[in-house]
Design a protein around this motif. Structure first.
Motif, PDB file in Angstrom:
ATOM      1  N   UNK A  92       0.827  -1.206   0.000  1.00 16.91           N
ATOM      2  CA  UNK A  92       0.000   0.000   0.000  1.00 16.91           C
ATOM      3  C   UNK A  92       0.864   1.260   0.000  1.00 16.91           C
ATOM      4  N   UNK A  93       1.926   1.256   0.797  1.00 14.62           N
ATOM      5  CA  UNK A  93       2.809   2.416   0.829  1.00 14.62           C
ATOM      6  C   UNK A  93       3.504   2.609  -0.518  1.00 14.62           C
ATOM      7  N   UNK A 132      -3.381   5.305  -0.360  1.00 13.10           N
ATOM      8  CA  UNK A 132      -2.828   4.539   0.758  1.00 13.10           C
ATOM      9  C   UNK A 132      -3.928   3.948   1.616  1.00 13.10           C
ATOM     10  N   UNK A 133      -4.913   4.767   1.955  1.00 10.01           N
ATOM     11  CA  UNK A 133      -5.995   4.299   2.819  1.00 10.01           C
ATOM     12  C   UNK A 133      -6.805   3.197   2.146  1.00 10.01           C
ATOM     13  N   UNK A 134      -7.054   3.346   0.846  1.00  8.40           N
ATOM     14  CA  UNK A 134      -7.804   2.323   0.109  1.00  8.40           C
ATOM     15  C   UNK A 134      -7.097   0.979   0.160  1.00  8.40           C
ATOM     16  N   UNK A 135      -5.792   1.011  -0.038  1.00  6.77           N
ATOM     17  CA  UNK A 135      -5.048  -0.248  -0.080  1.00  6.77           C
ATOM     18  C   UNK A 135      -4.803  -0.822   1.307  1.00  6.77           C
ATOM     19  N   UNK A 136      -4.640   0.050   2.306  1.00  7.14           N
ATOM     20  CA  UNK A 136      -4.485  -0.437   3.680  1.00  7.14           C
ATOM     21  C   UNK A 136      -5.753  -1.164   4.113  1.00  7.14           C
ATOM     22  N   UNK A 137      -6.906  -0.619   3.727  1.00 11.69           N
ATOM     23  CA  UNK A 137      -8.189  -1.193   4.131  1.00 11.69           C
ATOM     24  C   UNK A 137      -8.578  -2.416   3.314  1.00 11.69           C
ATOM     25  N   UNK A 138      -7.914  -2.598   2.170  1.00 12.82           N
ATOM     26  CA  UNK A 138      -8.264  -3.714   1.294  1.00 12.82           C
ATOM     27  C   UNK A 138      -7.869  -5.037   1.950  1.00 12.82           C
TER      28      UNK A 138
END
Length: 267
Positions: A92-93, A132-138
């Motif tokens: 994500x980062x 970042x938030x989208x991928x962290x939450x995925x």
């Protein structure tokens, strides 16, 4: 040279102290002007001290690091996330092109992250934070049949001219140019990024991409035709031809078959 003014925002006292000690020992050009143990105090600290750079934890009681950044809209300060997240979150980062440090913080990685900020002196954009938030939450996913297909998923591509935000579905292929990677896109000029192709192979493998050759990663959605051969070739939607290496042929064909089955397309 003027020192960089920095603050640490982290709910863990030991983490703040450890980072503070490392900055004092290894980054003499960084002036630590304050610390905060939660988001609300962090917002107040930033408004009062107006730092150049913040070291920001993501998960804190009550509110997250994302909530803090949302309070400022477009950040005029640089951000280096400090996090205990592992594995899937690292992707994500990288996809958002935001710097991060994994806890416990490695001294060499800290110096590299600070050095990168000094070279660029740019803040983090709301688009990067959203990615970042989208991928962290995925949810973490493994097999192709479980992978998320979301037309709104994007990747941030950092170039000398700025950061480009591209939808995954618009990437036709990624081509290795030595130490650089060239992104071939739908309806726009290619984008060249100063990163190795291997880095993108690692962070894009949860999506419909496959490294068919030492020099090429292709988007399965953009394959028009596969031509049999020793390894074979694929024809892509922009009418380019890419070789498939012999050693990757079997895995590629199996993945391509799964892709068509799961996407409902007909081979």
């Amino acid at each position: 040279m003027k020192k960089l003014r920095a603050v640490i925002i982290d709910d863990e006292t030991n983490a703040r102290q450890a980072l503070s000690n490392l900055l004092q020992l290894l980054c003499p050009d960084v002036d630590l002007v304050g610390e905060a143990k939660n988001v609300d105090l962090g917002i107040e600290l930033i408004k009062n001290e107006k730092p150049d750079l913040i070291f920001l934890d993501i998960q804190m009681p009550g509110k997250t690091g994302f909530d803090l950044l949302a309070a400022f809209g477009k950040a005029e300060f640089g951000v280096i996330f400090t996090t205990a997240y592992q594995e899937y979150a690292i992707r994500a980062f990288r996809l958002s092109a935001i710097d991060y440090l994994l806890k416990p913080i490695d001294p060499d990685e800290l110096q590299v992250a600070v050095g990168k900020y000094k070279a660029q002196l740019v803040g983090v954009s709301p688009q990067q934070v959203k990615i970042l938030q989208e991928y962290i939450d995925e949810p973490r996913q493994s097999s192709l049949s479980q992978r998320t297909k979301n037309l709104h998923q994007r990747i941030a591509l950092p170039t000398a001219g700025g950061i480009h935000f591209v939808q995954m579905t618009d990437i036709i292929q990624c081509e290795s140019l030595g130490s650089y990677t060239k992104f071939h896109l739908v309806g726009s000029k290619p984008i060249v990024v100063s990163r190795l192709l291997k880095e993108y192979e690692e962070i894009m493998d949860n999506y419909y991409f496959f490294r068919v050759h030492q020099s090429n990663i292709v988007n399965l959605e953009h394959i028009k035709r596969y031509v049999k051969g020793d390894g074979g070739q694929v024809w892509l939607s922009d009418n380019t031809e890419v070789e498939v290496s012999r050693r990757r042929k079997e895995e590629f064909l199996a993945l391509l078959s799964d892709f068509y089955v799961n996407s409902g397309k007909i081979v």
